[in-house]
Structures are given as structure tokens and as C-alpha cells.
Scaffold this active site. Structure first.
Site, PDB file in Angstrom:
ATOM      1  CE  LYS A   1      -3.548  -2.415   2.301  1.00 44.83           C
ATOM      2  NZ  LYS A   1      -4.313  -2.789   3.424  1.00 44.83           N
TER       3      LYS A   1
ATOM      4  CD  GLN B   1      -3.104  -4.341   6.558  1.00 45.62           C
ATOM      5  OE1 GLN B   1      -3.241  -3.467   5.953  1.00 45.62           O
ATOM      6  NE2 GLN B   1      -3.719  -5.659   6.242  1.00 45.62           N
TER       7      GLN B   1
ATOM      8  CG  ASP C   1      -9.361  -0.408   4.668  1.00 43.45           C
ATOM      9  OD1 ASP C   1      -9.072  -0.478   3.563  1.00 43.45           O
ATOM     10  OD2 ASP C   1      -8.723  -0.920   5.823  1.00 43.45           O
TER      11      ASP C   1
END
Ligand code: NAD
Length: 280
Positions: free
Chosen positions: A51, A95, A118
């Protein structure tokens, strides 16, 4: 059989993102993404570095806040508060998975819905279900982008989604229903999985079990999207028996090179979307 080439499409999207970043920079905004990474899970470290690399390639500023497994929930919450307040950071992602002693829901709910690139905050998830403008989770959003690129019309199609997690299957279901598909969603308690997959025009699987979907479980001409990522004998494979299912399919995603790169491309797009909120 045609390949749904996520690698190629993600490159095209990255070029578009690069241009958008340049435009935003001219207006005095450098899109910024913060990532919170807890513990030593090798897969999480790999995803975060991918990422980060994609941000660098496209000119997005990115910063990783790394913490040991032992971090307390309180410390994590105060880091999120700090990032929520930082005007130079437009997107924040945590994450997953987090260590067991940390309440993941509580953490995800603390992320400002405006920075939730997200799309895991229940507020954004609710808006997604209602078909309102929102941050949709990157993986199912990437699948929708593949359908768009290959002109696959979803209206009235029978789609079977296998896997019903909050980050993959459920938002996938919402995006498909909002695109007027008829959606069946299967999970670990589904009694006869093959009965569902066999009648579907499109099968989308995100479970984490190699060879879960075999050729006898799909109809001729089916479109197959494989979200699964599994390591078998050091090789990355999906949830679909690609060799045999591809012989029956009209379109299929490879693993790797299908949904994976699209997930990262959508994260970049969501970060741009978050940065653009600054212009309003
Ligand atoms: P998860 O473990 O949270 O959810 C798995 C889902 O599969 C659950 O709903 C469970 O009920 C269902 N399931 C389990 N066994 C089943 C079976 N035999 N039949 C039908 N359903 C079954 O996992 P997740 O986070 O949703 O991830 C799923 C897979 O997708 C993993 O392989 C993960 O690595 C992969 N993934 C890929 C990307 C990407 O970018 N390509 C992104 C996220 C997740």
C-alpha cells in the site's frame, strides 16, 4: 474464456490517480494516508508495504504508525484521535487483524467516517447498504470496477457471493444489490453450497480455502471472481480450482493478478476522494 485482468486495470487507475494527485497539489492539497500496523504478522507487513509503495508511486503522502503486539487499546485509541485531528492526513486505515486483547469494533468505530478509506466504519457501511455516497470497502469496490471495465452488466443477473465477512462478502452483497443484481450470499453454515453456485451467472468467492470452487459447481459460461488468497507450497492461489473452472467460464480473475491489485488501486481512489472533501 477471458481473463479479468486486475493487474492491467490497476495500472490504468494508478495513472489516473497520479494525475488527480497533481491537480490536488496545484490547489495546495497533498493527499495523505496514515496506516496503523500492530504486531508482526508477516502478511499484514507485506500488505502495508504494498500500500505504501502504491502511495509513493502516485504521489500520495503516506505514513505508517507501527506498534508492538503489546500495545494497549487506550494507546491505539489516542493515536487514532491524533490522526483524526491531523489536517494533513485525509485517509486512515487500521491494518487487520488486530491482536486478541484489542476490541476491533471499538477501534474501527473510532476512525473518523470522513477519513475511513477502508470503508469499515458502521456509519459508512450503513450508507453503503442504503446506496448513498460513502467510502465502500476496497476489495468489493475493486470487483465492481472490474465488471465496469469489462462491460459486464449486473442488472437482473443471478450472483452468488461465497463468504460473508464484514470486509468482503457483506459489502460485496450491498454493492451488487444496489447495481440491481439478484444476490445469494453463502457462508460456512450454508447447507448445499454447490446448489447456490450452480445456478449463478456470476460467482464471487472470498473465503480463504483453496479449491473450494470446483468445475462441477459452476455452469457453462459463468463469470468467476476469486478474492481468496492462500499460500500453498509457497505459491499464492485463490479459492477456485482455476485450471478446471476456467475451461467452463466466460470470464475469470487470476490469482495473483486479479482482485488483489484492484484492492490497492481502490484504496488510492478512496484516499483521493477523502482529500477532495477538503475542497468543499
Ligand atoms: P473471514 O475469515 O473473515 O471470512 C470468511 C468467510 O467465509 C466467512 O463468512 C465464512 O462463513 C465463510 N466460509 C468459511 N468456510 C466456508 C465454506 N466452506 N463455504 C462457504 N463459506 C465459507 O475472511 P475474509 O477476511 O473475508 O477473507 C476471505 C478471503 O479473501 C481470504 O483468503 C483473504 O485472504 C482474502 N482477501 C483478499 C483480499 C484481496 O485484496 N484480494 C482482500 C481481503 C481478503
Amino acid at each position: 474464456m477471458k481473463i479479468l485482468d486486475g493487474k492491467k486495470l490497476s495500472q490504468k487507475i494508478k495513472e489516473e490517480v497520479k494525475k488527480e494527485v497533481e491537480e490536488l497539489k496545484k490547489k495546495g492539497i497533498t493527499p495523505g494516508l496514515a496506516v496503523i500496523l500492530v504486531g508482526n504478522d508477516p502478511a499484514s507487513h507485506t500488505y502495508v508495504s504494498m500500500k505504501n509503495k502504491a502511495c509513493k508511486e502516485t504521489g500520495i503522502y503516506s505514513v505508517v504508525h507501527e506498534f508492538p503486539e503489546s500495545i494497549s487499546e487506550k494507546e491505539l485509541l489516542s493515536t487514532i484521535d491524533m490522526i483524526n485531528e491531523n489536517p494533513n492526513i485525509h485517509g486512515l486505515l487500521i491494518q487487520l487483524p488486530l491482536p486478541k486483547h484489542i476490541d476491533t469494533t471499538k477501534i474501527l468505530e473510532r476512525v473518523s467516517p470522513n477519513k475511513d478509506v477502508d470503508g469499515f466504519h458502521p456509519y459508512n457501511m450503513g450508507r453503503l447498504v442504503e446506496g448513498l455516497d460513502t467510502f465502500a470497502p476496497c476489495t468489493p469496490l475493486g470487483v465492481m470496477e472490474l465488471f465496469k471495465e469489462y462491460n459486464i452488466d449486473l442488472k437482473g443477473k443471478d450472483v452468488c457471493v461465497v463468504g460473508a465477512s464484514n470486509i468482503v462478502g457483506k459489502p460485496m452483497w450491498a454493492l451488487l444489490v444496489n447495481a440491481w443484481a439478484t444476490v445469494d450470499i453463502c457462508h460456512i453454515e450454508t447447507r448445499d453450497l454447490a446448489a447456490h453456485t450452480k445456478r449463478a451467472d456470476i460467482v464471487i468467492v472470498g473465503v480463504g480455502k483453496p479449491n473450494l470452487i470446483t468445475a462441477d459447481m459452476v455452469k457453462d459460461g459463468v463469470i468467476v471472481v476469486d478474492i481468496g488468497i492462500n499460500k500453498v507450497n509457497g505459491k499464492i492461489v485463490g479459492d477456485v480450482d482455476f485450471e478446471n473452472v476456467s475451461k467452463k467460464a466466460s470470464y475469470i480473475t487470476p490469482v495473483p493478478g486479479g482482485v488483489g491489485p484492484m484492492t490497492i488501486a481502490m484504496l488510492l481512489k478512496n484516499t483521493i476522494k477523502a482529500a477532495k472533501k477538503m475542497l468543499k
